[in-house]
Design a protein around this motif. Structure first.
Motif, PDB file in Angstrom:
ATOM      1  N   PHE A  70     -80.213 -16.254 -21.646  1.00 62.63           N
ATOM      2  CA  PHE A  70     -78.763 -16.171 -21.566  1.00 62.63           C
ATOM      3  C   PHE A  70     -78.223 -17.129 -20.508  1.00 62.63           C
ATOM      4  O   PHE A  70     -78.887 -17.397 -19.503  1.00 62.63           O
ATOM      5  N   TYR A  71     -77.009 -17.623 -20.740  1.00 58.04           N
ATOM      6  CA  TYR A  71     -76.367 -18.474 -19.743  1.00 58.04           C
ATOM      7  C   TYR A  71     -75.729 -17.596 -18.678  1.00 58.04           C
ATOM      8  O   TYR A  71     -75.027 -16.627 -18.980  1.00 58.04           O
ATOM      9  N   LEU A  72     -75.962 -17.942 -17.415  1.00 57.51           N
ATOM     10  CA  LEU A  72     -75.388 -17.227 -16.277  1.00 57.51           C
ATOM     11  C   LEU A  72     -74.334 -18.118 -15.629  1.00 57.51           C
ATOM     12  O   LEU A  72     -74.668 -19.128 -15.011  1.00 57.51           O
ATOM     13  N   ASN A  73     -73.074 -17.750 -15.789  1.00 55.90           N
ATOM     14  CA  ASN A  73     -71.984 -18.496 -15.176  1.00 55.90           C
ATOM     15  C   ASN A  73     -72.024 -18.277 -13.666  1.00 55.90           C
ATOM     16  O   ASN A  73     -71.966 -17.132 -13.208  1.00 55.90           O
ATOM     17  N   PRO A  74     -72.127 -19.335 -12.855  1.00 59.21           N
ATOM     18  CA  PRO A  74     -72.258 -19.155 -11.405  1.00 59.21           C
ATOM     19  C   PRO A  74     -71.111 -18.371 -10.769  1.00 59.21           C
ATOM     20  O   PRO A  74     -71.346 -17.545  -9.886  1.00 59.21           O
ATOM     21  N   SER A  75     -69.877 -18.627 -11.217  1.00 57.02           N
ATOM     22  CA  SER A  75     -68.753 -17.908 -10.620  1.00 57.02           C
ATOM     23  C   SER A  75     -68.762 -16.438 -11.015  1.00 57.02           C
ATOM     24  O   SER A  75     -68.391 -15.568 -10.221  1.00 57.02           O
ATOM     25  N   ASP A  76     -69.214 -16.128 -12.222  1.00 55.25           N
ATOM     26  CA  ASP A  76     -69.339 -14.736 -12.638  1.00 55.25           C
ATOM     27  C   ASP A  76     -70.517 -14.061 -11.933  1.00 55.25           C
ATOM     28  O   ASP A  76     -70.474 -12.856 -11.662  1.00 55.25           O
ATOM     29  N   ALA A  77     -71.559 -14.843 -11.658  1.00 61.89           N
ATOM     30  CA  ALA A  77     -72.761 -14.287 -11.028  1.00 61.89           C
ATOM     31  C   ALA A  77     -72.433 -13.604  -9.706  1.00 61.89           C
ATOM     32  O   ALA A  77     -72.914 -12.497  -9.430  1.00 61.89           O
ATOM     33  N   VAL A  78     -71.602 -14.258  -8.888  1.00 63.30           N
ATOM     34  CA  VAL A  78     -71.285 -13.713  -7.560  1.00 63.30           C
ATOM     35  C   VAL A  78     -70.176 -12.665  -7.613  1.00 63.30           C
ATOM     36  O   VAL A  78     -69.756 -12.153  -6.569  1.00 63.30           O
ATOM     37  N   HIS A  79     -69.710 -12.359  -8.816  1.00 66.16           N
ATOM     38  CA  HIS A  79     -68.714 -11.294  -8.980  1.00 66.16           C
ATOM     39  C   HIS A  79     -69.270 -10.185  -9.862  1.00 66.16           C
ATOM     40  O   HIS A  79     -68.536  -9.563 -10.630  1.00 66.16           O
TER      41      HIS A  79
END
Length: 198
Positions: A70-79
């Motif tokens: 799966f793709y992990l969006n960096p900005s979503d990762a830290v939220h």
């Protein structure tokens, strides 16, 4: 002339891919393939900017050959997105220089979760490189643009290596045309597979 300019870029990128076949550390590639094949959890790929586009292409191709990736969006990762990652999951971080702020910001979180971190890029001495459990060096000599800045050949190189990994997994697993059709029922590929699979 337009024709000469277009040809020169395509030829330059082709030359970089040919040189990559000589510089690639195949022991590292083999280690990564075994980690993917033996993985019991999920795989996440993350990157920013053009590296994000490469990451999304990697995810799509690997999903087609039956991988839980799966793709992990960096900005979503830290939220909160990091919450999906569990112990021994594989996290592949694509970053040419290895110091992308958005990715570095959650390295410690990945370490505390005991994820297996793979760094794909050029600089093993970077922050991501030093934190990673495995460093897959993908480095080209020159981008084809005038300033050697536009992430073109380098992005293509990353995609090409993971295309090759996906095809190796396809060839060395229980993957079949029937599974291919289940995963890709639409479009021209789905139509052609439907005509083959009875």
């Amino acid at each position: 002339m337009v024709e000469n300019s277009i040809k020169s870029v395509i030829e330059a990128e082709s030359d970089e891919l040919k040189k990559l076949t000589e510089s690639l550390d195949y022991d590292v590639v083999n280690t990564l393939i075994k980690k993917i094949q033996n993985n019991k959890g999920n795989i996440f790929v993350t990157g920013c900017g053009t590296s994000a586009m490469a990451a999304k292409k990697i995810v799509h191709t690997m999903q087609v050959v039956n991988q839980r990736i799966f793709y992990l969006n960096p900005s979503d990762a830290v939220h909160g997105g990091i919450g999906a990652i569990e112990k021994d999951d594989i996290v592949i971080m694509v970053s040419k220089g290895g110091s992308t702020n958005e990715l570095c910001s959650f390295l410690e979180n990945l370490k505390s979760k005991e994820a297996f971190i793979v760094y794909v890029g050029e600089n093993g001495d970077s922050k991501i490189g030093k934190s990673a459990d495995l460093f897959l060096k993908i480095k080209i000599e020159k981008e084809p643009d005038e300033y050697n800045m536009l992430a073109t050949a380098s992005t293509l190189a990353v995609i090409s290596v993971f295309d090759a990994i996906a095809i190796y997994i396809e060839r060395n697993s229980s993957f079949s045309q029937k599974v291919f059709l289940e995963n890709h029922p639409s479009g021209d590929v789905g139509d052609r597979l439907s005509a083959i699979v009875k």
